[in-house]
Design a protein around this motif. Structure first.
Motif, PDB file in Angstrom:
ATOM      1  N   LEU A 140       0.510  -1.170  -0.271  1.00  0.00           N
ATOM      2  CA  LEU A 140       0.056   0.201  -0.108  1.00  0.00           C
ATOM      3  C   LEU A 140       1.007   1.928  -0.226  1.00  0.00           C
ATOM      4  N   PRO A 141       0.653   2.093  -0.546  1.00  0.00           N
ATOM      5  CA  PRO A 141       1.520   3.193  -1.237  1.00  0.00           C
ATOM      6  C   PRO A 141       1.235   4.371   0.473  1.00  0.00           C
ATOM      7  N   ARG A 142       1.903   5.468   0.645  1.00  0.00           N
ATOM      8  CA  ARG A 142       2.212   5.876   1.755  1.00  0.00           C
ATOM      9  C   ARG A 142       0.972   7.146   1.906  1.00  0.00           C
ATOM     10  N   LEU A 143      -0.159   7.286   3.199  1.00  0.00           N
ATOM     11  CA  LEU A 143      -1.557   8.092   2.722  1.00  0.00           C
ATOM     12  C   LEU A 143      -0.401   9.506   2.355  1.00  0.00           C
ATOM     13  N   ASN A 144      -0.613  10.461   1.261  1.00  0.00           N
ATOM     14  CA  ASN A 144      -0.943  11.610   0.843  1.00  0.00           C
ATOM     15  C   ASN A 144      -1.818  12.182   0.961  1.00  0.00           C
ATOM     16  N   SER A 145      -2.373  13.409   1.845  1.00  0.00           N
ATOM     17  CA  SER A 145      -3.799  13.718   1.807  1.00  0.00           C
ATOM     18  C   SER A 145      -3.341  15.032   0.706  1.00  0.00           C
ATOM     19  N   LYS A 146      -2.908  15.558   0.586  1.00  0.00           N
ATOM     20  CA  LYS A 146      -2.778  16.480  -0.199  1.00  0.00           C
ATOM     21  C   LYS A 146      -3.412  15.940  -1.435  1.00  0.00           C
ATOM     22  N   ASP A 147      -2.668  14.445  -2.049  1.00  0.00           N
ATOM     23  CA  ASP A 147      -2.151  14.149  -3.468  1.00  0.00           C
ATOM     24  C   ASP A 147      -3.718  13.221  -3.518  1.00  0.00           C
ATOM     25  N   GLY A 226     -18.284 -14.555  -6.880  1.00  0.00           N
ATOM     26  CA  GLY A 226     -17.844 -14.300  -5.562  1.00  0.00           C
ATOM     27  C   GLY A 226     -17.231 -12.574  -6.206  1.00  0.00           C
ATOM     28  N   GLN A 227     -18.428 -12.261  -6.036  1.00  0.00           N
ATOM     29  CA  GLN A 227     -18.476 -10.697  -6.013  1.00  0.00           C
ATOM     30  C   GLN A 227     -17.849 -10.329  -4.491  1.00  0.00           C
ATOM     31  N   ILE A 228     -17.878 -10.934  -3.488  1.00  0.00           N
ATOM     32  CA  ILE A 228     -17.620 -10.628  -1.874  1.00  0.00           C
ATOM     33  C   ILE A 228     -15.462 -10.190  -1.998  1.00  0.00           C
ATOM     34  N   VAL A 229     -15.457 -11.136  -2.798  1.00  0.00           N
ATOM     35  CA  VAL A 229     -13.914 -10.888  -3.214  1.00  0.00           C
ATOM     36  C   VAL A 229     -13.723  -9.837  -3.737  1.00  0.00           C
ATOM     37  N   SER A 230     -13.753  -9.487  -4.422  1.00  0.00           N
ATOM     38  CA  SER A 230     -13.577  -7.892  -5.735  1.00  0.00           C
ATOM     39  C   SER A 230     -13.972  -7.152  -5.333  1.00  0.00           C
ATOM     40  N   ILE A 231     -15.111  -7.300  -4.014  1.00  0.00           N
ATOM     41  CA  ILE A 231     -15.398  -5.585  -3.649  1.00  0.00           C
ATOM     42  C   ILE A 231     -14.335  -5.566  -2.282  1.00  0.00           C
ATOM     43  N   ASN A 232     -13.438  -6.464  -2.505  1.00  0.00           N
ATOM     44  CA  ASN A 232     -12.738  -6.064  -1.289  1.00  0.00           C
ATOM     45  C   ASN A 232     -11.167  -5.999  -1.674  1.00  0.00           C
ATOM     46  N   ASP A 233     -11.122  -7.112  -2.053  1.00  0.00           N
ATOM     47  CA  ASP A 233     -10.390  -6.467  -3.388  1.00  0.00           C
ATOM     48  C   ASP A 233      -9.796  -5.263  -3.966  1.00  0.00           C
ATOM     49  N   CYS A 234     -10.787  -4.807  -4.330  1.00  0.00           N
ATOM     50  CA  CYS A 234     -11.078  -3.044  -5.169  1.00  0.00           C
ATOM     51  C   CYS A 234     -10.475  -2.099  -3.945  1.00  0.00           C
ATOM     52  N   LYS A 235     -11.178  -2.591  -2.394  1.00  0.00           N
ATOM     53  CA  LYS A 235     -11.270  -1.871  -1.496  1.00  0.00           C
ATOM     54  C   LYS A 235      -9.350  -1.581  -0.953  1.00  0.00           C
ATOM     55  N   MET A 236      -8.573  -2.961  -0.820  1.00  0.00           N
ATOM     56  CA  MET A 236      -7.503  -2.589  -0.838  1.00  0.00           C
ATOM     57  C   MET A 236      -6.816  -2.118  -2.077  1.00  0.00           C
ATOM     58  N   ARG A 237      -6.246  -2.149  -3.288  1.00  0.00           N
ATOM     59  CA  ARG A 237      -6.163  -1.447  -3.863  1.00  0.00           C
ATOM     60  C   ARG A 237      -6.289   0.497  -4.125  1.00  0.00           C
ATOM     61  N   ALA A 238      -7.785   0.459  -3.011  1.00  0.00           N
ATOM     62  CA  ALA A 238      -7.975   2.207  -2.422  1.00  0.00           C
ATOM     63  C   ALA A 238      -7.002   2.442  -1.675  1.00  0.00           C
ATOM     64  N   ILE A 239      -6.797   1.537  -1.040  1.00  0.00           N
ATOM     65  CA  ILE A 239      -6.593   2.170   0.319  1.00  0.00           C
ATOM     66  C   ILE A 239      -4.922   3.460   0.005  1.00  0.00           C
ATOM     67  N   ASN A 240      -5.277   4.556  -0.041  1.00  0.00           N
ATOM     68  CA  ASN A 240      -4.568   5.743   0.190  1.00  0.00           C
ATOM     69  C   ASN A 240      -4.097   5.733  -1.389  1.00  0.00           C
ATOM     70  N   ARG A 241      -5.134   6.351  -2.484  1.00  0.00           N
ATOM     71  CA  ARG A 241      -4.497   6.326  -3.736  1.00  0.00           C
ATOM     72  C   ARG A 241      -5.769   6.775  -3.895  1.00  0.00           C
ATOM     73  N   PHE A 242      -6.946   7.468  -3.247  1.00  0.00           N
ATOM     74  CA  PHE A 242      -8.403   7.925  -3.944  1.00  0.00           C
ATOM     75  C   PHE A 242      -8.772   8.167  -2.067  1.00  0.00           C
ATOM     76  N   GLU A 243      -9.604   9.414  -2.333  1.00  0.00           N
ATOM     77  CA  GLU A 243     -10.330  10.223  -1.303  1.00  0.00           C
ATOM     78  C   GLU A 243     -11.384   8.758  -1.021  1.00  0.00           C
ATOM     79  N   PHE A 244     -12.244   8.971  -1.618  1.00  0.00           N
ATOM     80  CA  PHE A 244     -13.926   7.820  -1.524  1.00  0.00           C
ATOM     81  C   PHE A 244     -13.684   7.033  -2.836  1.00  0.00           C
TER      82      PHE A 244
END
Length: 265
Positions: A140-147, A226-244
């Motif tokens: 996971l990338p480091r959080l940069n709130s401004k970015d 396997g929809q629940i897996v895709s939901i959680n996979d997408c959440k993990m990829r989005a952490i510290n990359r997107f605000e919402f």
């Protein structure tokens, strides 16, 4: 509204390494999809492995551990596992299981060198049929709130039955772009030829990420491919990359109210 910076390097979701892989542990066939190194809690760093596991497999969980390897395949450490989340359906033989490989007792140098992870049983040991194929570990990338301020990602569950409504797909993408969405994540289980052409066009612009989803389980075996897996996979990829983040199907639209022009408040 500022124009989208669709080439932002933080939005590279590294889709090239991931797809479903099948393994056996003590006679149980399980499927693993992706793995993520999460160091947000300094006292409890872990690697999360997302899987589709048979419900009767739960009895053997105390005997499962993680092996982590460096780039050349050399074993770095064997780690205990915690079960963070499970989602089951009583009428389906497979359910979503998230394994957390506990890194809290390892050194920083081992975490930096870890590139691959697999699951195996240690009780009783079975040298011929005991582990899952290796998964690439995403950091996971480091959080940069401004970015990431003002960025918005949409996650869509796996397409199936050769879904091919090209006009509906374009409408979905363009409408959410107008509403301020920065990026879209799709999972390709069975996508029709026309829909693939549309997704390839938007992917070339940096607006879309398409991940392969060749899960060898039908809707009779696991809920919604396997929809629940895709939901959680997408959440993990989005952490510290997107605000919402929002998770919708292509026939669902979230619309702002009170004269707002976008999903951003």
């Amino acid at each position: 509204m500022e124009p989208l910076n669709v080439s932002h390097p933080r939005w590279n979701l590294d889709q090239m390494h991931d797809d479903w892989r099948k393994g056996k542990i003590q006679g149980h066939t399980i499927f693993v999809y992706s793995a993520f190194l999460d160091e947000r809690n300094a006292s409890y760093p872990f690697i999360r492995v997302l899987s589709a596991s048979p419900q009767n497999y739960a009895l053997d969980l105390p005997h499962i551990v993680c092996d982590i390897f460096q780039e050349d395949g050399q074993l770095l450490a064997t780690l205990p596992i915690n079960i963070q989340f499970r989602h089951c359906c009583e009428k389906k033989p497979y359910f979503f299981l998230s394994y957390e490989c506990d890194l809290s007792r390892t050194s920083k140098s081992i975490r930096l060198a870890a590139e691959w992870v697999s699951l195996k049983s240690i009780n009783p040991p079975d040298q011929t049929n005991t582990s899952t194929p290796n998964l690439k570990i995403h950091t996971l990338p480091r959080l940069n709130s401004k970015d990431i301020a003002g960025t918005f990602v949409v996650c869509v569950r796996p397409f199936f039955r050769n879904w091919n409504s090209t006009f509906q797909l374009i409408e979905f993408l363009e409408m959410y772009k107008i509403l301020g969405v920065s990026h879209f994540v799709f999972y390709d289980y069975q996508i029709g030829k026309g829909a693939k052409i549309v997704l390839n066009h938007y992917e070339a612009q940096g607006l879309v990420t398409v991940l392969q989803w060749t899960l060898k389980l039908s809707t009779q075996h696991i809920l919604a491919i396997g929809q629940i897996v895709s939901i959680n996979d997408c959440k993990m990829r989005a952490i510290n990359r997107f605000e919402f983040l929002i998770h919708v199907d292509v026939d669902e639209f979230l619309l702002p109210r009170n004269d707002l022009m976008s999903l951003m408040i």
